[in-house]
Design an enzyme around this catalytic site. Sequence first.
Site, PDB file in Angstrom:
ATOM      1  N   ARG A 165      10.062  -0.272   2.668  1.00  0.00           N
ATOM      2  CA  ARG A 165       8.716   0.570   3.066  1.00  0.00           C
ATOM      3  C   ARG A 165       9.025   1.867   3.306  1.00  0.00           C
ATOM      4  O   ARG A 165       7.970   2.584   3.639  1.00  0.00           O
ATOM      5  CB  ARG A 165       8.397  -0.359   4.443  1.00  0.00           C
ATOM      6  CG  ARG A 165       8.210  -1.664   4.491  1.00  0.00           C
ATOM      7  CD  ARG A 165       8.246  -2.338   5.655  1.00  0.00           C
ATOM      8  NE  ARG A 165       7.181  -1.665   6.839  1.00  0.00           N
ATOM      9  CZ  ARG A 165       7.144  -1.960   7.976  1.00  0.00           C
ATOM     10  NH1 ARG A 165       8.287  -2.600   8.650  1.00  0.00           N
ATOM     11  NH2 ARG A 165       6.258  -1.400   8.612  1.00  0.00           N
TER      12      ARG A 165
ATOM     13  N   LYS B 216       4.654   6.532  11.172  1.00  0.00           N
ATOM     14  CA  LYS B 216       5.502   5.779  11.938  1.00  0.00           C
ATOM     15  C   LYS B 216       6.890   5.583  11.327  1.00  0.00           C
ATOM     16  O   LYS B 216       7.114   6.188  10.100  1.00  0.00           O
ATOM     17  CB  LYS B 216       4.888   4.297  11.873  1.00  0.00           C
ATOM     18  CG  LYS B 216       4.643   3.633  10.448  1.00  0.00           C
ATOM     19  CD  LYS B 216       3.641   2.158  10.892  1.00  0.00           C
ATOM     20  CE  LYS B 216       3.665   1.762   9.213  1.00  0.00           C
ATOM     21  NZ  LYS B 216       3.029   0.460   9.515  1.00  0.00           N
ATOM     22  N   HIS B 217       8.046   5.408  11.943  1.00  0.00           N
ATOM     23  CA  HIS B 217       7.781   4.787  13.236  1.00  0.00           C
ATOM     24  C   HIS B 217       8.533   5.814  13.922  1.00  0.00           C
ATOM     25  O   HIS B 217       9.722   5.907  14.152  1.00  0.00           O
ATOM     26  CB  HIS B 217       8.469   3.436  13.576  1.00  0.00           C
ATOM     27  CG  HIS B 217       7.958   2.465  12.371  1.00  0.00           C
ATOM     28  ND1 HIS B 217       8.202   2.150  11.240  1.00  0.00           N
ATOM     29  CD2 HIS B 217       6.983   1.366  12.765  1.00  0.00           C
ATOM     30  CE1 HIS B 217       7.482   1.115  10.730  1.00  0.00           C
ATOM     31  NE2 HIS B 217       6.857   0.604  11.652  1.00  0.00           N
TER      32      HIS B 217
ATOM     33  N   HIS C  15      11.179  -6.433  15.501  1.00  0.00           N
ATOM     34  CA  HIS C  15      10.340  -7.514  15.811  1.00  0.00           C
ATOM     35  C   HIS C  15      10.924  -8.752  16.580  1.00  0.00           C
ATOM     36  O   HIS C  15      10.339  -9.371  17.462  1.00  0.00           O
ATOM     37  CB  HIS C  15       9.640  -8.163  14.418  1.00  0.00           C
ATOM     38  CG  HIS C  15       8.909  -7.319  13.659  1.00  0.00           C
ATOM     39  ND1 HIS C  15       9.067  -6.098  12.795  1.00  0.00           N
ATOM     40  CD2 HIS C  15       7.279  -7.378  13.792  1.00  0.00           C
ATOM     41  CE1 HIS C  15       7.963  -5.931  12.425  1.00  0.00           C
ATOM     42  NE2 HIS C  15       6.973  -6.419  12.829  1.00  0.00           N
TER      43      HIS C  15
ATOM     44  N   ASP D 141       3.525   0.887  18.582  1.00  0.00           N
ATOM     45  CA  ASP D 141       3.865  -0.018  17.709  1.00  0.00           C
ATOM     46  C   ASP D 141       3.472  -1.344  18.492  1.00  0.00           C
ATOM     47  O   ASP D 141       3.329  -1.136  19.557  1.00  0.00           O
ATOM     48  CB  ASP D 141       5.333  -0.299  17.276  1.00  0.00           C
ATOM     49  CG  ASP D 141       5.580  -1.012  16.121  1.00  0.00           C
ATOM     50  OD1 ASP D 141       4.701  -1.493  15.720  1.00  0.00           O
ATOM     51  OD2 ASP D 141       6.659  -0.807  15.289  1.00  0.00           O
TER      52      ASP D 141
END
Length: 980
Positions: free
Chosen positions: A183, A213-214, A226, A299
């Site tokens: 990403r 981000k981030h 996560h 986030d």
Amino acid sequence: MFLRKVRLFIAVILLVNMLNAQENTPPPPEFLQYTHSTWVDSIMKSLTPQERIGQLIWVSAYSNRGSEHRADILKTIEKWNIGGLVFFQGDPLTQVKLMNEYQNAAKVPLMGAIDAEWGLGMRLDNTISFPFQMALGAIEDNTLIYKMGKEVAQQIKRVGLHLNFAPVADVNNNPENPVINYRSFGEDKIKVAEKSIAYMQGMQDGGLITTAKHFPGHGDTSTDSHYDLPQIDHSLERLNNLELYPFKELINAGINGMMVAHLNIPALDPSGQPSTLSKAIITDLLKDQLGFKGLIVTDAMEMKGVTKGNLPGVVDKNAVLAGNDVLELVQDVEKAITEIKKAIDKGLISQKDIDTRVRKILAAKQWVKLNEYQDLPLTNLLEDIHHPQALLLERNLTEASLTVLKNEGDIIPLKRLDTLKIMSVSIGTDTKTTFQKTLDLYSEVAHFTLPTEASLEEVEAIQKVFPHYNLIIVGVHDDSPRPRNTIKFSEPVQSFIQALPFEKTLISYFKNPYSIDKLNNMENAMGLIASYQDSKSAQDLTAQLIFGGIGANGRLPVGIGKKFKAGDGLSIQGGIRFKYTLPEDAGMDSKTLIHGVDSLMNEAINAKATPGGQLLVAKNGKVVLHKAYGLKKYNDTTKVNTEDIYDLASVTKISSALPALMKLHDEGKFDLNNGIGDYLKYFKNSNKDNASFKEILAHQAGFNPYITYWKNTLRKNGSYKWSTIKKDSSAGFPIKITSKMWLHRKYQKKIFKAIKKSPLLEKKEYKYSGLLFMLLPTIIQEITDENFVDYVNQHFYDKLGACTLTYKPYEKFDKKRIVPTEHDFMFRHLPIHGSVHDEGAAMMGGVSANAGLFSNANDLAKLLQMYLNMGSYGGERFIAENTLKEFTKVQFPENNNHRGLGFDKPYLKYRGKNSNTAKDASSDSFGHTGFTGIMVWIDPKEELLYVFLSNRVLPTRENTTLYKLNTRTNIQQVLYDAIQ
């Protein structure tokens, strides 16, 4: 007291480090101009303190979860006046319907957000996915990334949304990063910053709110936030110089939003708090020291990186106290609002501070024109998203990302196809891949697949065939829609890859490039291409790169262990063979082209002018239409496909002997001023010997059009003469016409005799004749002392990679691939399928220059493109440019003869209706037609090539509807209409 000292320390260090870099205050985001607008003021006056808190809260929404979820969202909107919705999985049509409904239920227009880093396809079905950021990191031209940003903005707005949680500005300097990785734009902070800015500016110029981000940098983590709270232990100096660099550059470039990550960074906040809850990081660093004034978004507040050890509601309050403007994906809206109200009551935060943040959110809403909100239309939604320029942009981005890491002996692009015996192995799949299908467009390739969990027996079966091929093209595919840095191949498959005969192997790697380091010996291949992901475009374009349809300029955005370093990549020149692409890539309009061609083909099929057909259109060396229509025969269900092979009839004339004559002309072995007798002694002193080849090839020699040779084999009662045809083959009757018709071995002499003795016309004027073309294979054999078929194969078809361009296709191909022609009840008394339709060519054993060639549109087009290129194709010259120009020009215009040498040309006086070409075809154009329903045409002025294949003679040649409809010429005109 301790935290206060830490914050002061951070401020001092950062100020010292950043004085030189930040001489000027960063420009405020553009949307802030509306902070005290009339609309924002009016909204603020209408909101209660609780409703203002609601504007800080955005919740998740889905368009694939049904009525219960819809009802919950409506209830939340109406009860809590939330500020926005963050959409996830679903489809665009339902998405727009729901967003319209939600907006109409809201007191204040909702900000619609989406996490669409690579476009809507990241979240919504039936939409476009652009390449992942790691692939974009390989692109040298950042204007392409800007264009992507602008297109992503238009598509997001089209589905009723206004904010994209992108770009990812993390510098991915940890190959094992489980959450950022592909990403990220890469490991080079400067390139990450430049590409992030290009993407951001494209989106913001497209009217979208963006969030980098981030923050302050999630690239060097081995924990997924996560599921847990990652810890980054770097020094303040390292963080300032590396992780923070892209974010500082984005702030200076005017980004309007920032997303804060859930990270534990002791150097910035030793309390152990997640960065999302850290005042030291958000207020002291981001706002005060870096001067960021835009929208600050957390986030997701449901991620375990922030929820672990923190209660719902309390965690949201702490995020607000830290300085965030927007709480994304709040778990419990009621608890969040309650806790924030308590904080206001306790004086931990003032109502004025809350109001300032609400005004910022409302200003952003006005900037995206939510103050002028209207329901979005549903009509043409998918067409608006999948418009041709967007589809082309996705391909252009993919093409620009392709990175050649190895190219020993300049193996890429492949040359001298006639010397290569190629096999391909697609690893990680059990079905033929897009990659392999595109390889087929260029040359004959034997294909194999090896599933992810393949056994030792499956591996050994493929290894056994390696010695039969001198080039192995390997595609290493991914079993995941997102390119993870993992290898899931079985042990036998991994051993297979690591034991490939690399000295003759070319590898296309469709997985995450980091994982190359987990497979031994990959770097030893002759050729190695990093394609970054396993999309259809990546597979298609990588195959085109291998054969030189396109070039490559990608540079590796990350290092791969000790094998390759960031920035590696070799430039490859493309354009030596066809590029298969979209009409817009060649300056043509898709809608005009596709709709026009489709409607005319459907008209012809519905009128039973032909059962079906196959078309190819190329412009500027780019194939922009390659399509099959209808059925192979009436009263059947077998559809035509683009691999099917058609009888070319008279197009054989310009596709077999004619290129041979041009080549021999270049070599000084064939003279256009000579006559037939100069090459065939049998014709010396005959009435044919007074005509030059220039006259004969231009149909100006006074020859009769044709001779019905087959009628000479019949008795008056319709049976065959005993000396001509037998039912069984023998030494005396070896020439196969059908399985029950065998021609006498010397009958060709009778054909030659009939041609020799045929009378001439009274005047030498234009009259189309095929007589010479019955003789040309023998003439060429006399000149070259080589078998005619071997000669054209060796010097043309094999080098072009035109494996279906062949005589007697039934000897090489499954009959199912060959399209049938006429039901011949005059001569052969059976349906013709697999052998030549023309009776004269059949009596020549299927090999004539008058007829007999078969091909699909794609392979025939390679020869025609060589003509269009004035004699070159695939990096090789076949015919001299001057020779082609001579053969393709009008030879006898003074006699009202429009013909070139062998080639047809447009009529001299008129075009269009009742002409042989479209009205817009240039006078430089040339081509030919064929009796079975074929047309090929080449226009050098427009660099336009057109192939039309059909079997209009099925079931009978008496069917002339194709001519009456003028289908072929009308389609040709569509091509000119489509040129923009």
